[in-house]
Write an enzyme that holds these catalytic residues in place. Sequence first.
Site, PDB file in Angstrom:
ATOM      1  N   GLN A  54      -7.911 -28.950 -30.423  1.00 39.67           N
ATOM      2  CA  GLN A  54      -7.208 -28.774 -31.696  1.00 39.67           C
ATOM      3  C   GLN A  54      -6.285 -29.961 -31.938  1.00 39.67           C
ATOM      4  OE1 GLN A  54      -7.954 -26.568 -33.844  1.00 39.67           O
ATOM      5  NE2 GLN A  54      -8.980 -24.941 -32.689  1.00 39.67           N
ATOM      6  N   CYS A  56     -12.708 -24.623 -39.799  1.00 39.11           N
ATOM      7  CA  CYS A  56     -12.097 -25.862 -40.285  1.00 39.11           C
ATOM      8  C   CYS A  56     -12.721 -26.296 -41.608  1.00 39.11           C
ATOM      9  CB  CYS A  56     -12.225 -26.963 -39.239  1.00 39.11           C
ATOM     10  SG  CYS A  56     -13.931 -27.351 -38.794  1.00 39.11           S
ATOM     11  N   GLU A 109     -20.025 -21.199 -25.030  1.00 36.22           N
ATOM     12  CA  GLU A 109     -19.882 -22.553 -25.574  1.00 36.22           C
ATOM     13  C   GLU A 109     -21.089 -23.364 -25.117  1.00 36.22           C
ATOM     14  OE1 GLU A 109     -19.115 -26.039 -27.058  1.00 36.22           O
ATOM     15  OE2 GLU A 109     -17.683 -24.441 -27.510  1.00 36.22           O
TER      16      GLU A 109
END
Length: 416
Positions: free
Chosen positions: A246, A367, A293
Site C-alpha cells: 500500500q 483501487c 495470493e
Amino acid sequence: MAEQVVIRRLGAKADGIAEGASGAVFVPKVLPGETVTVEPDGTHGRLVSVDAASPERETPFCPYFDACGGCATQHMKHGFYQTWKQDILAHTLRQARIEAPVEPLVDAHGEGRRRVTLHVRFPDRAMHVGYMAPRSHQIVEIAFCPIAVPGLREEAPAIARAIGEHMKAARKPLDIQITQTETGFDVDVRGHGPVKDADRLGLIDLAARLDLSRLSLHGDVVVERRPPAIAMGRTAVVPPAGSFLQATRLGEEVLAGLVVEACARAKRVADLFAGSGPFSLRLAEKSEVHAVEFDKGSMTALDKAFRATPGLRRITTEARDLFRRPLLAPELNAFDAVVLDPPRAGAEAQVKQIAASKVPLVVSVSCDPATFARDAAILISSGYRLERLVPVDQFKHSPHLEVVGILRKDVAKKRR
C-alpha cells in the site's frame, strides 16, 4: 496555434474539458470556469497561461508541479478537491446504476508515500533522473519529492542517481523503486536485465555505500544487508523484493481498520488477493483466515510473519491465480466473510463465484472505482446489499481513489 478556451468541467483524470476550434480539448492542471490559453495537440492542449483564474485555484506547493506528471491536483483548494474526488465515485456508481450513500472522503496521505519509482534515462549523452512529464517519456529531473515520506524526499533521488551512475555504461532505461521500511531502504531496479558476477559484486559494494537494507534486480535479490521489515498490525513482514505494498502507512491502516471492523463477528475469513498479509495479519487477531495470493513469495512472507507472532488465530495460505482459477462457490461456503483486494482490473471471475455462494459478507477493497462498480453490480444482482461505501484518499494529489465497499447478503430478498 494557441487559442483561448473556457474550461467547462473536469474529467476523471483531473484534466479540464473545453470546446476548442476543432472540438473537445483536454487541458491538465486547470479548473472549471477558468479562461485559459492552450496550444492544441490533437485532443489535448498544452497550458500556456491561465487568463482568468477560478477562486478555487491555489498555488501548488511543489516547484516541479507544472512540469512533472506525478501530481495532478495541487492547484485545487482542499474543499474543491475533496468534492471532486467524491464526485468521481458518485458518477461511476450512477453509470453502473448502483444507489448507495457515499461517506466523506478519508484523507489517508499521512506522512506521505513510502514508496516511489524514479526513472533513469539516457536520451542524449547526459543521464537524466526523475519523474516523467505528463503524457510523455521525457524526464523531469528532481532534487526532492515533497509528497514522499520525509526519509525519502531527498534521499530517493540521490539513491536513484547513484545507481544510475553505477549502471550507466549499458545506457539502458532504468526504473528504480525505493521503499522506506522499518530497517532502511529497499531498492528494486528494473530495465537493466541480468548482470555479470563482477557487476553484482559492484552492486553489493554500492548497496553498502548507500546503506541499503536490500538491493534487487527485477525482484532477484543481489544483497540483503538487513531484512527490510514492514510493520503490519503487531507483526513485521519482509515482503518479496518489488512486491505490492500500500502506498502509505496510514492508507494501509485505514483500509485494514475498515476491513477488520466489518469482519468483527466472522469466525472464518477468506482474504483473496492477500498480498503479504496487511489484512490477514490484522484479521487473525480475532478470526481464522485463509489467505490466497498468486505470488508464492508473498504467501511465504505472510506465513513466516504469522508463525513469528504469538497470539494470532490460525492463518492458512494458498498460492493460486484467482483470475484463472477463482475459489468456487462450494469452497467459499465454508467462510463467514470474504475480503477482496484485487489489482486495478478487478476480480470479475472471482466475484461471479462469490455471487453464486452462500457467503453472508463481502468486503471489497478497490483501487479503481469503475471495476469496483462492475464487480459490486454482479453481487447486488445476486442478492447482496451495498450497505457502506467509503472513499479513501491514499493517492493524494492524483486522480486515483481507493474504495471500500461492504456488501451483505440480503437474506429476505434471497428467500423471496
